[in-house]
Motif scaffolding. Sequence first.
Motif, PDB file in Angstrom:
ATOM      1  N   ASN A   9       0.855  -1.183   0.000  1.00 55.01           N
ATOM      2  CA  ASN A   9       0.000   0.000   0.000  1.00 55.01           C
ATOM      3  C   ASN A   9       0.892   1.235   0.000  1.00 55.01           C
ATOM      4  N   VAL A  37      -2.234   0.656  -4.731  1.00 50.92           N
ATOM      5  CA  VAL A  37      -1.782  -0.702  -4.439  1.00 50.92           C
ATOM      6  C   VAL A  37      -0.784  -1.088  -5.521  1.00 50.92           C
ATOM      7  N   HIS A  92      -7.984  -2.870   2.567  1.00 52.25           N
ATOM      8  CA  HIS A  92      -6.592  -2.894   2.102  1.00 52.25           C
ATOM      9  C   HIS A  92      -5.633  -3.579   3.067  1.00 52.25           C
TER      10      HIS A  92
END
Length: 185
Positions: A9, A37, A92
């Motif tokens: 990330n 990402v 995420h």
Amino acid sequence: MDGTPLLLNVVDVEATCWDGATPPGEVNEIIEIGLTVVDLARGERVAKHRLLVRPERSRVSAFCTELTGLTQREVNGGVSFADACRWLAKEHAAGVRPWASWGDYDRHQFTRQCAATGVAYPFGSRHTNAKAVFAEARGLRKRPGMAGALGLAGLPLEGRHHSGADDAWNIAALILSLGSAFEQA
């Protein structure tokens, strides 16, 4: 590599800011979280996200709007900081996935804001300061800003500088340009 995605990330935040001193009673608060990402195994950016965050203890100044393009009206429609942190964790895997930012400002801003609001810190401990890695890999004595680093790397500035989503996208390009130097950091 065995083809298993090694995801990273890349995070860039924009926060309330002023031209000069912080007005009495206000504090820097995150108003945008940009997240790209990166699939390190494939060497590519695979997703770009933008999340607006509604400030609770400050207002967006004219200076901040000029810098980021964000208005008070826009961020009023954003999510709470607590919801933003939950989104990072849920969507995420922020607590387990490694993450990177350009410098330590973003990490420190999350730490300060989480402490001040009682919100659980969404990230794990695997943070990389991409600015430091870039400077070391290039033998630079001074750590350049993101736009300067893009120039040094021969990469274009894509989008608007000081847009969290665009800056995260550009930082991801810089990380990919570092190749193994980043992966060893």
